[in-house]
Write a protein that holds these residues in place. Structure first.
Motif, PDB file in Angstrom:
ATOM      1  N   ALA A   1       5.496   4.150  -3.672  1.00  0.00           N
ATOM      2  CA  ALA A   1       5.022   3.017  -4.817  1.00  0.00           C
ATOM      3  C   ALA A   1       6.506   2.579  -5.214  1.00  0.00           C
ATOM      4  O   ALA A   1       6.598   1.914  -5.473  1.00  0.00           O
ATOM      5  CB  ALA A   1       3.918   3.687  -6.665  1.00  0.00           C
TER       6      ALA A   1
ATOM      7  N   ALA B   1      -2.941   2.292  -4.725  1.00  0.00           N
ATOM      8  CA  ALA B   1      -2.673   3.383  -4.109  1.00  0.00           C
ATOM      9  C   ALA B   1      -3.612   4.008  -3.540  1.00  0.00           C
ATOM     10  O   ALA B   1      -5.168   4.405  -3.976  1.00  0.00           O
ATOM     11  CB  ALA B   1      -2.707   4.168  -5.952  1.00  0.00           C
TER      12      ALA B   1
ATOM     13  N   THR C   1       0.716  -1.070   0.505  1.00  0.00           N
ATOM     14  CA  THR C   1       0.189  -0.001  -0.303  1.00  0.00           C
ATOM     15  C   THR C   1       1.010   1.263  -0.210  1.00  0.00           C
ATOM     16  O   THR C   1       1.749   1.899   1.115  1.00  0.00           O
ATOM     17  CB  THR C   1      -0.821   0.175   1.152  1.00  0.00           C
TER      18      THR C   1
ATOM     19  N   THR D   1       0.936   5.680  -0.455  1.00  0.00           N
ATOM     20  CA  THR D   1       0.310   6.723  -0.530  1.00  0.00           C
ATOM     21  C   THR D   1       0.673   8.088  -0.776  1.00  0.00           C
ATOM     22  O   THR D   1      -0.153   8.937  -0.594  1.00  0.00           O
ATOM     23  CB  THR D   1       0.156   7.794   1.005  1.00  0.00           C
ATOM     24  N   SER D   2       1.800   7.665  -1.893  1.00  0.00           N
ATOM     25  CA  SER D   2       2.272   8.181  -2.370  1.00  0.00           C
ATOM     26  C   SER D   2       3.438   8.253  -3.129  1.00  0.00           C
ATOM     27  O   SER D   2       3.572   6.503  -3.580  1.00  0.00           O
ATOM     28  CB  SER D   2       3.392   9.577  -1.894  1.00  0.00           C
ATOM     29  N   VAL D   3       3.589   8.584  -4.450  1.00  0.00           N
ATOM     30  CA  VAL D   3       5.035   7.655  -5.996  1.00  0.00           C
ATOM     31  C   VAL D   3       6.042   6.975  -5.385  1.00  0.00           C
ATOM     32  O   VAL D   3       6.509   6.376  -5.542  1.00  0.00           O
ATOM     33  CB  VAL D   3       4.734   8.914  -7.501  1.00  0.00           C
TER      34      VAL D   3
ATOM     35  N   THR E   1      -7.802  10.252  -5.433  1.00  0.00           N
ATOM     36  CA  THR E   1      -7.372   9.479  -4.985  1.00  0.00           C
ATOM     37  C   THR E   1      -7.048   9.107  -7.155  1.00  0.00           C
ATOM     38  O   THR E   1      -6.212   8.567  -7.273  1.00  0.00           O
ATOM     39  CB  THR E   1      -8.933   8.306  -5.350  1.00  0.00           C
TER      40      THR E   1
ATOM     41  N   VAL F   1      -2.068  -1.124 -10.643  1.00  0.00           N
ATOM     42  CA  VAL F   1      -2.440  -0.070  -9.341  1.00  0.00           C
ATOM     43  C   VAL F   1      -4.596  -0.746  -9.302  1.00  0.00           C
ATOM     44  O   VAL F   1      -5.077  -1.101  -9.587  1.00  0.00           O
ATOM     45  CB  VAL F   1      -2.128   0.741  -9.618  1.00  0.00           C
TER      46      VAL F   1
ATOM     47  N   LEU G   1      -3.279  10.714  -7.895  1.00  0.00           N
ATOM     48  CA  LEU G   1      -2.288   9.578  -7.703  1.00  0.00           C
ATOM     49  C   LEU G   1      -2.784   8.829  -8.083  1.00  0.00           C
ATOM     50  O   LEU G   1      -1.248   8.182  -8.313  1.00  0.00           O
ATOM     51  CB  LEU G   1      -2.630   9.517  -5.520  1.00  0.00           C
ATOM     52  N   THR G   2      -3.799   8.100  -8.510  1.00  0.00           N
ATOM     53  CA  THR G   2      -3.744   6.641  -9.216  1.00  0.00           C
ATOM     54  C   THR G   2      -2.548   6.906 -10.520  1.00  0.00           C
ATOM     55  O   THR G   2      -2.195   5.802 -11.124  1.00  0.00           O
ATOM     56  CB  THR G   2      -5.211   6.774  -9.585  1.00  0.00           C
TER      57      THR G   2
ATOM     58  N   VAL H   1       1.034   7.000  -9.588  1.00  0.00           N
ATOM     59  CA  VAL H   1       1.637   5.667  -9.802  1.00  0.00           C
ATOM     60  C   VAL H   1       1.734   4.829 -10.534  1.00  0.00           C
ATOM     61  O   VAL H   1       2.439   4.285 -11.412  1.00  0.00           O
ATOM     62  CB  VAL H   1       0.925   5.586  -8.427  1.00  0.00           C
TER      63      VAL H   1
ATOM     64  N   ALA I   1      -6.884   1.697  -7.311  1.00  0.00           N
ATOM     65  CA  ALA I   1      -6.802   2.631  -6.647  1.00  0.00           C
ATOM     66  C   ALA I   1      -8.406   2.098  -5.282  1.00  0.00           C
ATOM     67  O   ALA I   1      -8.503   1.400  -5.764  1.00  0.00           O
ATOM     68  CB  ALA I   1      -7.424   2.894  -8.006  1.00  0.00           C
TER      69      ALA I   1
END
Ligand SMILES: Cc1cc2nc3c(=O)[nH]c(=O)nc-3n(C[C@H](O)[C@H](O)[C@H](O)COP(=O)(O)O)c2cc1C
Length: 360
Positions: A173, A186, A166, A168-170, A206, A221, A209-210, A213, A223
């Motif tokens: 990831a 993401a 999991t 919460t940011s690139v 979301t 990914v 971020l998706t 990532v 989402a």
């Protein structure tokens, strides 16, 4: 590369390794630890062509074994099990414990509970939990709160399990990709429950971020965050997700373990807040008296262990004001009814092309 074909004739989402799961609906039931994500809910979603996830972080090894058996009695379809990546337990001073207990005392008194105290047993042992998972491996293992050690990822892969981390940011990831996971969640800022990252939480939109990532890693990914309708799921897929991971959308499902006062609070409305009051880690839930008044929580896992008796007693007594009412920003769109109906309402229209108005 394999693909998930969620409806004949619909767009295909390159799900990479996840394509082997043969999902017919591009929706993952988010893992929801703490009683919400029952085996019945997990099995209902998996049985209907999505991927159910068992939130097992607070379960003992024996309870994990029992829950996995219960899922397997209900469905032969693949499912995921989720744990929290092990964390170093921080040092806490006696004065901090005293302050945290003092804040809880009025809530304990109101429910005629003995004075609050940090129990000796703070959390389950990750190694033992993972051993229980690996004894009869599920198709997928997902985790939050950090990174897994290489030996754990190796053990999961050796057992044929797909591993999902999991972010919460690139940045997070990218780290998970370097660690060798098979897919990455993401998690946007709107998501209900705990923030699943560990150092770079952007609390991002979301879809943004998706996109970020999906552009930065070459993994499928998932989402997550605020995806409450079939249009939201379609937009997440159009943004580059292979699957949508939905938690809050299932909170009012018949099979969910959401307690009666929790259900009532969700239906009553209000605001969500990010709070550390219940567990010591930041999580999104409905604002209540406890999240308003607790200003000096201990770090995780101390606060989580400290508040457990109060939360249990509150659920029994129907007192939503002391419960961790985890919910994402989209909670007002949660539907009641069987999980299969909730899943159906999240399934993108087969005629809809990602990003096009068709199927709206
Ligand atoms: C009640 C609840 C419990 C959750 N527990 C977990 C958990 O145990 N493990 C985990 O990785 N994520 C957990 N989450 C976060 C979800 O995985 C996911 O990021 C989130 O539900 C997505 O946003 P949404 O709630 O808006 O759909 C939880 C979320 C909720 C609402």
């Amino acid at each position: 590369m394999t693909t998930v074909r969620h409806t004949p004739g619909s767009q295909e989402h390159d799900a990479g390794a996840l394509g082997a799961l043969g999902l017919t609906v591009p929706v993952v039931l988010a893992p929801m630890a703490g009683g919400v994500g029952t085996p019945e809910l997990v099995a209902a979603v998996s049985g209907a062509g999505g991927l159910g996830s068992l939130g097992a972080a607070y379960l003992s090894p024996a309870q994990i074994t029992g829950a996995m058996k219960a899922i397997r009695r209900l469905t032969i379809r693949p499912f995921a099990v989720n744990l929290f990546a092990p964390q170093p337990v921080p040092e806490v001073e006696a004065a901090q414990i005293e302050a945290a207990c003092a804040e809880l005392q009025p809530f304990h008194a109101a429910l005629q509970l003995p004075p609050p105290a940090v129990p000796a047993h703070l959390q389950e042992d990750f190694e033992a939990q993972l051993e229980a998972v690996l004894a009869e491996p599920p198709a997928v293992f997902s985790f939050a709160f950090g990174r897994l050690e290489a030996q754990h990822i190796r053990a999961l892969h050796a057992a044929g399990v797909l591993v999902v981390g999991t972010a919460t940011s690139v940045q997070e990831a990218r780290m998970l990709e370097a660690d060798g996971v098979d897919a990455v969640v993401a998690q946007g800022g709107a998501a209900g429950g705990h923030r699943g990252g560990w150092e770079h939480d952007d609390l991002a939109d979301t879809l943004e971020l998706t996109r970020g990532v999906a552009g930065a890693v070459s993994l499928p990914v998932l989402a997550a965050g605020g995806l409450m309708t079939r249009e939201h799921v379609r937009d997440a897929l159009a943004a580059g997700a292979s699957l949508a991971q939905c938690g809050t959308a299932f909170l009012l499902a018949d099979e969910a373990g959401t307690s009666p006062p929790y259900r009532a609070a969700l239906q009553q409305g209000g605001d969500t807040v990010l709070t550390r009051a219940f567990s010591g880690r930041t999580a999104r839930g409905l604002r209540n008296a406890f999240s308003d008044r607790v200003a000096h929580p201990l770090p995780y896992p101390y606060q989580n262990a400290l508040t457990r008796p109060l939360r249990s007693a509150g659920a029994q007594a129907g007192q939503a004001d002391v419960l961790s009412l985890w919910a994402g920003e989209g909670f007002a769109l949660a539907r009641q009814g069987p999980a299969t109906q909730v899943l159906e309402a999240l399934t993108p229209d087969p005629s809809g092309t990602p990003g096009s108005p068709a199927g709206r």
